[in-house]
Design an enzyme around this catalytic site. Structure first.
Site, PDB file in Angstrom:
ATOM      1  N   VAL B 133       2.237   0.808   7.027  1.00 51.57           N
ATOM      2  CA  VAL B 133       3.421   1.440   6.433  1.00 51.57           C
ATOM      3  C   VAL B 133       3.026   2.234   5.195  1.00 51.57           C
ATOM      4  CG1 VAL B 133       5.704   1.062   5.432  1.00 51.57           C
ATOM      5  CG2 VAL B 133       4.861  -0.499   7.199  1.00 51.57           C
ATOM      6  N   ILE B 137      -0.073   3.935   0.175  1.00 58.84           N
ATOM      7  CA  ILE B 137       0.850   3.444  -0.856  1.00 58.84           C
ATOM      8  C   ILE B 137       0.949   1.918  -0.787  1.00 58.84           C
ATOM      9  CG2 ILE B 137       3.167   3.668  -1.829  1.00 58.84           C
ATOM     10  CD1 ILE B 137       3.535   6.125   0.048  1.00 58.84           C
ATOM     11  N   LYS B 206       8.046   1.071  11.337  1.00 57.37           N
ATOM     12  CA  LYS B 206       7.769   0.789   9.925  1.00 57.37           C
ATOM     13  C   LYS B 206       8.967   0.157   9.221  1.00 57.37           C
ATOM     14  CE  LYS B 206       4.325   4.500   9.744  1.00 57.37           C
ATOM     15  NZ  LYS B 206       4.151   5.959   9.566  1.00 57.37           N
TER      16      LYS B 206
END
Lengths: 437, 437
Positions: B133, B137, B206
């Protein structure tokens, strides 16, 4: 196997109250995620009578710090006293007693971190301080863990809600610093004595910690350049806007390999950059790693609840270690002690930056030529110029944006221009940052 | 004590190559942070001859997966094959062999997560999937750890770089979907068969994972509402802009306590919202917790290097557990298995939203009255209306923004309006989200 994580609290102020609130309100969530309840056994504070709006069993309140830091059943001490002393002595004593420590104390960690880390490593306990930087935003853990495979080239942040609130208001309403500060104090966004915030010291503590974490080096806090926002003038904010910039109190950490930059000062950044759009009391950190690229973490940088969230995240991390018998799982500064470097901080005189320069001169022919000539003599070339309409008596403003130049050269040039017979007022300088990760 | 973390790689494609790159380029950093080197012992791929631009000792390459998942010295297997099979069988076998697993496989985790988690818990090994996902990040770890004391009310995301690139280009240049898709394919931002991306399936995988992590519940992927961007018309993007909105493929997870919303569809969001400003191939996730408030995590959502960064973050986390003898330190989905709920997903017919409705009608008097009347009969009130200039032959567009309404009512009303003799073309509906955390 332990069936609860037992904690004690030093300091029952705003954040301490937030911690009690989250422990009460989200006890179920915390237990479901952690696998065991977190029990608050003792709270020490000088004032144990004031009503904080939370229900606490009177028996857990004490004015005697010893009852927390020497409590035989307490695994972990949360330090929320703030400042250097007595917080430091209490922390060191708790560590010596084998207690893990969670703290929100950026000043203490930035200035006395080495001593605390050494003591903790010797005692085999963890020290975590996510709440010290960026309030509730997960920043320190991601640097140490999720992003740990990266070589960071820079870490930039808007890290002080008070300053950012003031600058945002000045920008949006064209107000002057003093008036907005007063308003911020009335709203509780600035302390009665706001010096630490507005003079950039709080931000500097935070960027010293972030730079240390990102670059795997000790940071000598005394070498960090710090300039606050109290000299920022509404007119400079307005000129910045005309030129496509916003002024922020930017915390800058950069890694040049053999040396690092760690500095805090009002900075003009392009108005379209995400960091320029971080407004009000919000905080943001941009980390740039060689693999992950630029990564922005944004959220509430202060306040009772967000800070309590960060404190509890650390409590749960240490709680997990306790529950599965792990010790010193993650190094306190993210890097094994023997690998921590001592990179020097580049002196300000050597930094390369673009500069916004605001001169006030008598309205005479040839003024611009003299200023530009002096800058040129010092290898500073001009990128753009505006000569705004505003006149004060006989004085005219001249606003220049330079190309990249060396700070020492700019300082020398400004000193010479200051001495010009046509200069009405000392030139103002604001650094301009384009290299935002 | 172990003196290295030994890993094996399944799949030597783009991300696999990135993992090899980061292991080589940042071996020093990784070792300094982890306290031990990470050794890549074996790579299995069907193709072991193509030059990937990285140097690998030929002896570590194999076409035989068994040499990785049954290797006696390998502690951890990285699965980068993607898709359901054979990835799932390989993973389960590795787990059965006592190997920890790191994967970037969102499809597998979203659809077959339960089975994999059960197997891992039984074998006492970790499964981590930060790379599944938001690319590089840090999202999953913060939800499970730093923000773990929060009760999350919502998680919203822009999670697919292909869709976001296409919508950004359509918005900036007024181009049509098909043309931009073609361009994206030429630039490598879209696959030759882009169905999974543009039809929203990847995004749905996700958000199913994020909702499960945030809300502590199982998410039945088959119940997730999925609508992609292939029907988005340039004209709707332009009308949205006039009304102050941008269209994004927004992934929405919300917790109502007794049920959750998990849905993916093109969504109009206020143009000034930070999520609206996430452009191109970047991703962002906004988490809203009861203590931390809204928190935005932003960065590179895909690509070789950012994804490799996330994979290595997980490898290092498991490596730390191995080095200090911890097992199952953090539950795979962030919540102890016995506490995981099975909250139902609210059916789309019951959701409450604002709606953008685009009608095309014959240019007759009373058209608006008939449409508005029908909407009113179904308890849908109109917030604003624009009747753009563009005419096509005898047809006129009517664009309405509704107040909050129930999806079932809107669907019924649109069905009736579709049947009007004045309707030239089926009405178009885009959900509008103001409640952005």
């Amino acid at each position: 196997m332990k069936n609860s994580i037992n904690i004690g609290l030093l300091g029952f102020g705003t954040i301490g109250t937030g911690v009690v609130r989250v422990l009460q309100k989200n006890a179920d969530v915390i237990q479901q995620r952690l696998g065991a309840p977190v029990q608050l056994l003792k709270i020490a504070d000088l004032d144990i009578t004031t009503d904080r709006g939370v229900q606490v069993a009177p028996a857990i309140l004490t004015t005697n710090v010893e009852e927390v830091i020497s409590h035989p059943d307490i695994d972990l001490v949360i330090e929320l006293i703030g400042g250097y002393e007595p917080a430091k002595s209490f922390l060191l004593k708790a560590i010596a007693n084998g207690k893990h420590v969670v703290t929100a104390n950026k000043a203490l960690m930035a200035v006395h971190g080495q001593e605390i880390i050494a003591a903790a490593n010797q005692a085999g306990v963890s020290v975590m301080f996510e709440a010290a930087v960026g309030g509730g935003i997960p920043v320190i853990s991601p640097i140490k863990e999720s992003l740990g495979a990266n070589r960071f080239s820079s870490v930039l942040g808007i890290l002080n809600g008070t300053c950012n609130y003031i600058l945002t208001k000045m920008t949006d309403h064209g107000s002057e610093f003093a008036a907005v500060l007063k308003e911020a104090q009335q709203l509780g966004y600035a302390e009665a004595d706001p010096t630490f915030d507005i003079e950039g010291v709080d931000t500097a503590h935070k960027i010293a910690l972030l730079s240390s974490l990102c670059f795997g080096t000790r940071v000598d806090f005394n070498q960090v350049y710090i300039e606050g926002i109290s000299n920022i003038d509404a007119v400079d904010i307005s000129f910045a806007k005309q030129m496509g910039y916003k002024i922020k109190l930017l915390a800058i950490g950069k890694n040049h390999g053999d040396q690092i930059e760690v500095r805090v000062h009002p900075t003009m950044i392009p108005a379209e950059d995400q960091l320029a759009e971080v407004d009000g009391v919000f905080n943001a950190v941009r980390l740039t790693g060689d693999f992950v690229g630029p990564t922005l973490l944004y959220g509430s940088g202060a306040g009772m609840d967000p800070t309590a969230s960060a404190v509890m995240g650390d409590v749960m991390a240490i709680g997990r270690d306790i529950l599965c018998g792990a010790r010193l799982r993650v190094p306190i500064m993210g890097c094994c002690e023997e690998a921590v470097q001592s990179l020097p901080i580049q002196p300000m005189s050597e930094i390369i930056s673009h500069y916004y320069l605001h001169f006030k001169s008598l309205d005479r022919p040839g003024v611009l030529a003299r200023i530009a000539g002096c800058l040129g003599d010092h290898h500073i070339s001009i990128q753009s110029m505006i000569q705004p309409e505003r006149h004060e008596a006989d004085c005219v403003p001249i606003v220049l944006m330079t190309h990249a130049a060396k700070e020492a050269d700019v300082v020398k040039a400004l000193k010479e221009i200051e001495a010009f017979d046509i200069t009405c007022q000392n030139p103002r300088l604001i650094r301009v940052e384009h290299d935002l990760g």
